[in-house]
Design a protein around this motif. Structure first.
Motif, PDB file in Angstrom:
ATOM      1  N   ARG A 109     -10.370  -5.967  -4.226  1.00 47.38           N
ATOM      2  CA  ARG A 109     -11.249  -4.834  -3.954  1.00 47.38           C
ATOM      3  C   ARG A 109     -10.891  -3.634  -4.833  1.00 47.38           C
ATOM      4  NH1 ARG A 109     -13.681  -5.884   1.143  1.00 47.38           N
ATOM      5  NH2 ARG A 109     -12.807  -7.862   1.859  1.00 47.38           N
ATOM      6  N   GLY A 110     -11.839  -2.736  -4.976  1.00 43.97           N
ATOM      7  CA  GLY A 110     -11.573  -1.485  -5.700  1.00 43.97           C
ATOM      8  C   GLY A 110     -11.794  -1.629  -7.195  1.00 43.97           C
ATOM      9  N   ALA A 111     -11.758  -0.483  -7.869  1.00 44.95           N
ATOM     10  CA  ALA A 111     -12.047  -0.447  -9.303  1.00 44.95           C
ATOM     11  C   ALA A 111     -11.013  -1.278 -10.067  1.00 44.95           C
ATOM     12  CB  ALA A 111     -12.016   0.998  -9.801  1.00 44.95           C
ATOM     13  N   PHE A 112     -11.458  -1.837 -11.200  1.00 46.80           N
ATOM     14  CA  PHE A 112     -10.538  -2.576 -12.053  1.00 46.80           C
ATOM     15  C   PHE A 112      -9.440  -1.637 -12.571  1.00 46.80           C
ATOM     16  CE2 PHE A 112     -14.483  -5.132 -12.749  1.00 46.80           C
ATOM     17  CZ  PHE A 112     -14.002  -6.313 -12.224  1.00 46.80           C
ATOM     18  N   ASN A 113      -8.213  -2.162 -12.731  1.00 45.03           N
ATOM     19  CA  ASN A 113      -7.173  -1.370 -13.391  1.00 45.03           C
ATOM     20  C   ASN A 113      -6.733  -2.097 -14.662  1.00 45.03           C
ATOM     21  OD1 ASN A 113      -6.063  -3.318 -11.679  1.00 45.03           O
ATOM     22  ND2 ASN A 113      -4.117  -2.266 -11.521  1.00 45.03           N
TER      23      ASN A 113
ATOM     24  N   PHE B  67     -11.498   9.810  -7.250  1.00 51.31           N
ATOM     25  CA  PHE B  67     -10.595   8.945  -6.470  1.00 51.31           C
ATOM     26  C   PHE B  67      -9.362   8.664  -7.316  1.00 51.31           C
ATOM     27  CE2 PHE B  67     -13.449   6.204  -8.839  1.00 51.31           C
ATOM     28  CZ  PHE B  67     -12.665   5.152  -9.294  1.00 51.31           C
ATOM     29  N   LYS B  70      -5.635   3.379  -9.738  1.00 48.62           N
ATOM     30  CA  LYS B  70      -4.504   2.469  -9.500  1.00 48.62           C
ATOM     31  C   LYS B  70      -3.532   2.595 -10.676  1.00 48.62           C
ATOM     32  CE  LYS B  70      -7.576  -1.112  -7.512  1.00 48.62           C
ATOM     33  NZ  LYS B  70      -8.147  -2.445  -7.781  1.00 48.62           N
ATOM     34  N   PRO B  71      -2.297   2.040 -10.568  1.00 53.98           N
ATOM     35  CA  PRO B  71      -1.438   1.968 -11.752  1.00 53.98           C
ATOM     36  C   PRO B  71      -2.204   1.274 -12.890  1.00 53.98           C
ATOM     37  CG  PRO B  71      -0.249   1.259  -9.790  1.00 53.98           C
ATOM     38  CD  PRO B  71      -1.683   1.425  -9.391  1.00 53.98           C
ATOM     39  N   PRO B  72      -1.974   1.613 -14.141  1.00 50.00           N
ATOM     40  CA  PRO B  72      -0.845   2.363 -14.684  1.00 50.00           C
ATOM     41  C   PRO B  72      -0.853   3.882 -14.455  1.00 50.00           C
ATOM     42  CG  PRO B  72      -2.367   1.790 -16.448  1.00 50.00           C
ATOM     43  CD  PRO B  72      -2.865   1.096 -15.212  1.00 50.00           C
TER      44      PRO B  72
END
Lengths: 380, 147
Positions: A109-113, B67, B70-72
């Motif tokens: 879930r959630g945006a790609f990192n 928002f 996420k990492p990095p």
């Protein structure tokens, strides 16, 4: 040698906790083989892709190990389009008669990192919070709205249409209509784009059986012909995702280049297309891609979208299966979903989301990081 | 003893009286790039020179990241303390359009075409007390109203 699509299969998009991504791919592959009336052992080659659910060639463990050349394809959001282009070339060249293209995925879930290092960018870029696809899409449409007078309400109407089409599509993830007001009032994520204007990473699988056009009728009463399959990468000066800087001098992006080449290859123009699936990872992308693919002039989208021209019954139906917005984006499968939908449309099998008037020509377009586009044109 | 450390060497001059972003310029076609590249994306040339980029430009486009990535992503924030931040491309005359964080996060105060300065400030503080420095774009302050 022309190329035909004689079998199609899909695993419903969305969330399927009981199946791995690979199993969703195998599910779609079995349906595609069944649709063409062939068996896996009849396939002479395969191309496939998955970004987060393992190597596509692990499908052999599910379908059977037959010794064929199976090539894994990884090309970001254009993975499906790239697999299809490779399969098209394999048949067109005369190397093979029949083969399978498959794509599947299962994302968190959630945006790609994304990892900066994988794209040749310094780690600092991700550390300070610039390695976000959502920012790029927001900044591109922000500039576009400023230059061409697209309104925020038009962005909301794109999402409203996607969800209303998704409600008509049994394989879609989001099957509840959402009004333009609800879209506009949802949480702002990256100005000017709200939560319901973005698609989400998801799950799903799609497979297609392709063969030489002169043998298509052996497998299928209503083959659909692949008139063009084109992939282009960015040229210097185009405004692309994950770019710490851009040139002062702008040039057309890969979508414009791929689209022009695809129309030329097929010998048709944008006005001939009866139904189009355009990359809509967010509302703004669909707006901009309408013009980049040649379906209108920059700025004309405002009137076209407000007047309902892009609805299923309109003069320019776009994303008739609900697009990425209603289906989510399992990277490996997403581009092939568009082709699946167009084959349904051209066969007249799209059910509640069928475009009226016996559509003859269908168009698909995907865009991926860090600046690639794949386009197909299908004809029945 | 804590010290100020650039987020990465070679991204900008540091320490310097007037720090500046560092770009490269192709000696064959004249096109500039940021950050410094070993070769030219425009003409494939490999003869490039490093130069300081201008410290003021105009905002080409922008958004606000609302928002927490996420990492990095690596800041001193927690999901509870995260503050939305502006992001934009600043067009540096004669150079390139550079992407960076804005010091402003109020969409009412950001507009395409506004002038901004490239400024350098602490991004995060490490456990050993070192301050990690990076660049930001800050709106050029309006001249003070008289009276």
């Amino acid at each position: 040698m022309d190329v035909a699509i004689v079998g199609i299969g899909i695993h419903p998009f969305g969330r399927t906790p009981s199946r791995t991504g690979l199993q969703q791919g195998a599910y779609a592959a079995r349906l595609a083989l069944q649709d063409a009336g062939v068996e896996w052992k009849d396939m002479q080659f395969a191309f496939g892709g998955s970004a987060s659910a393992g190597n596509a060639d692990a499908l052999g463990n599910e379908l059977g190990l037959t010794g064929i050349p199976f090539i894994n394809v990884a090309n970001g959001c254009a993975t499906g389009g790239s697999s299809l282009m490779a399969a098209y070339a394999a048949i067109k060249s005369g190397e093979h008669d029949i083969g399978l293209v498959a794509g599947f995925d299962k994302h968190d879930r959630g945006a790609f990192n994304a990892d900066p290092a994988a794209l040749g960018i310094g780690q600092w870029y991700g550390e300070v919070g610039l390695m976000m696809t959502t920012q790029f899409f927001a900044m591109k449409i922000q500039k576009y709205m400023h230059d061409y007078g697209i309104s925020a309400d038009t962005l909301a109407k794109v999402a409203e249409k996607a969800f209303s089409n998704g409600a008509l599509n049994p394989n879609a993830w989001r099957r509840e209509p959402v009004s333009a007001e609800q879209v506009a009032d949802s949480m702002m994520l990256n100005d000017p784009l709200t939560k319901f204007m973005f698609c989400s990473p998801a799950e799903g699988g799609v497979a297609l059986v392709l063969c030489r056009a002169d043998k298509a009728k052996n497998y299928c009463d209503s083959p659909v012909y692949l008139k063009s399959a084109v992939l282009r990468s960015r040229r210097f000066g185009s405004f692309e995702v994950f770019a710490p800087s851009q040139a002062l001098q702008q040039v057309d992006g890969p979508t414009v280049d791929a689209s022009k080449a695809a129309f030329e290859m097929a010998g048709v123009g944008p006005g001939d297309i009866d139904v189009a699936q355009l990359q809509d990872t967010e509302s703004g992308a669909e707006v901009m891609h309408m013009a980049e693919n040649g379906f209108c002039e920059h700025g004309e989208q405002e009137q076209l979208i407000q007047s309902g021209a892009t609805h299923i019954g309109g003069s320019m139906p776009i994303n008739t299966d609900g697009g990425c917005l209603a289906n989510g984006e399992p990277i490996g499968a997403s581009g092939l979903r568009q082709v699946y939908e167009n084959v349904l449309q051209l066969r007249g099998q799209a059910g509640d989301h069928q475009v009226p008037g016996d559509p003859r020509l269908g168009y698909t377009h995907v865009y991926g990081a860090p600046g690639i586009s794949a386009v197909t044109i299908l004809q029945r | 003893m804590s010290k100020q450390v650039p987020i990465v060497e070679g991204l900008f001059t540091w320490p310097a009286e007037q720090p500046a972003l560092l770009g490269s310029r192709c000696n064959n076609c004249g096109v500039a790039a940021f950050p410094v590249a070993q070769s030219c994306m425009a003409c494939s040339g490999q003869d490039v020179s490093v130069e300081e980029l201008p410290g003021r430009g105009t905002l080409w486009t922008w958004t606000v990241q609302r928002f927490m990535p996420k990492p990095p992503y690596h800041s001193n924030e927690t999901p509870e303390t995260f503050q939305p931040y502006g992001v934009g491309y600043l067009e540096l005359p004669g150079g390139v359009r550079v992407e960076g964080r804005l010091t402003e996060n109020d969409p009412e105060k950001i507009r395409i075409g506004m002038e901004m300065d490239v400024v350098f400030d602490t991004w995060r503080t490490e456990d050993n007390g070192d301050e990690i420095i990076t660049f930001f774009f800050r709106p050029v302050s309006e001249p003070a109203q008289e009276g």
